[in-house]
Design an enzyme around this catalytic site. Structure first.
Site, PDB file in Angstrom:
ATOM      1  N   SER A  55       0.800  -1.288  -0.084  1.00  0.00           N
ATOM      2  CA  SER A  55      -0.172  -0.158   0.451  1.00  0.00           C
ATOM      3  C   SER A  55       0.992   1.211  -0.069  1.00  0.00           C
ATOM      4  O   SER A  55       2.120   1.983   0.353  1.00  0.00           O
ATOM      5  CB  SER A  55      -0.450   0.156   1.453  1.00  0.00           C
ATOM      6  N   TYR A  67      -0.965  -0.321   9.965  1.00  0.00           N
ATOM      7  CA  TYR A  67      -1.357  -0.278   8.709  1.00  0.00           C
ATOM      8  C   TYR A  67      -0.219  -0.221   7.868  1.00  0.00           C
ATOM      9  O   TYR A  67       0.403  -1.283   7.133  1.00  0.00           O
ATOM     10  CB  TYR A  67      -1.760   0.609   8.267  1.00  0.00           C
ATOM     11  N   ALA A  69       2.838  -0.111   9.074  1.00  0.00           N
ATOM     12  CA  ALA A  69       4.108  -1.059   9.104  1.00  0.00           C
ATOM     13  C   ALA A  69       4.072  -2.163   8.902  1.00  0.00           C
ATOM     14  O   ALA A  69       4.451  -3.175   7.653  1.00  0.00           O
ATOM     15  CB  ALA A  69       3.836  -1.052  10.793  1.00  0.00           C
ATOM     16  N   LYS A  71       1.850  -3.053   5.847  1.00  0.00           N
ATOM     17  CA  LYS A  71       2.470  -2.606   4.466  1.00  0.00           C
ATOM     18  C   LYS A  71       4.105  -3.140   3.706  1.00  0.00           C
ATOM     19  O   LYS A  71       4.184  -2.987   3.101  1.00  0.00           O
ATOM     20  CB  LYS A  71       1.264  -2.149   4.000  1.00  0.00           C
ATOM     21  N   ILE A 100      -7.526   3.903  -3.793  1.00  0.00           N
ATOM     22  CA  ILE A 100      -8.522   2.764  -5.203  1.00  0.00           C
ATOM     23  C   ILE A 100      -9.998   2.742  -4.923  1.00  0.00           C
ATOM     24  O   ILE A 100     -10.948   2.926  -3.851  1.00  0.00           O
ATOM     25  CB  ILE A 100      -7.936   0.934  -5.466  1.00  0.00           C
TER      26      ILE A 100
END
Length: 167
Positions: A55, A67, A69, A71, A100
């Site tokens: 991401s 999140y 960390a 990714k 997205i």
């Protein structure tokens, strides 16, 4: 643990450690398990493709420690596995999507809202990515044309990873 609680934005001093463990576990463990399950067959055939989904958050976003960390960890797995598997015919790459347009995105951001306009204005291309654009990047990494590409992360983010447009 309910997934909604994992999307809660938190400053570093307010991170719930069990939530951190869950987010890391949900993002990293399946990547390892799937790779371990498929590698014997890939190695035997002398060919294979692993594409991890990271991401834009891997580069750092305020209030997204857990999140981000997780990714970033996927990018590290990608690079490490690419080195380990380089001579086997197996390539390992990652896709790092930006914003997205998905159902989940629109659950949080209403179409046509001021919030949606604000988010799209942060993307140099001025629009959200489409699911088919992520699929195309994955298909490329899985193709024979990408046989000499390994250990790379492709940011599919409308330029968000390089900064904002000044116009």
């Amino acid at each position: 643990m309910h997934p909604v609680s994992l999307r809660r934005l938190r400053r570093v001093e307010r991170i719930n450690l069990p939530d951190l463990s869950t987010v890391l576990d949900l993002n990293l463990r399946p990547a390892v398990q799937i790779a371990q399950a498929l590698l014997p067959t890939m190695k035997q055939s002398g060919w294979g493709r692993i594409v991890n989904i990271s991401s834009l958050a891997a580069l750092g976003l305020a209030n997204r420690t857990s999140y981000g960390a997780a990714k970033a960890g996927l990018i590290s797995l990608t690079r490490t596995w690419a080195l380990e598997l380089a001579k086997t015919g197996i390539t390992v790459n990652a896709i790092a999507p930006g914003m997205i347009e998905t159902e989940m995105f629109h659950e949080k951001v209403s179409p046509g809202s001021k919030e949606e306009q604000l988010y799209s204005s942060m993307i140099p291309m001025g629009r959200f990515g489409q699911i088919k654009e992520i699929a195309a990047a994955i298909a490329f990494f899985c193709s024979g044309e990408a046989a000499f590409i390994t250990g790379q992360t492709l940011f599919v983010d409308g330029g968000a990873s390089i900064g904002r447009s000044l116009i």
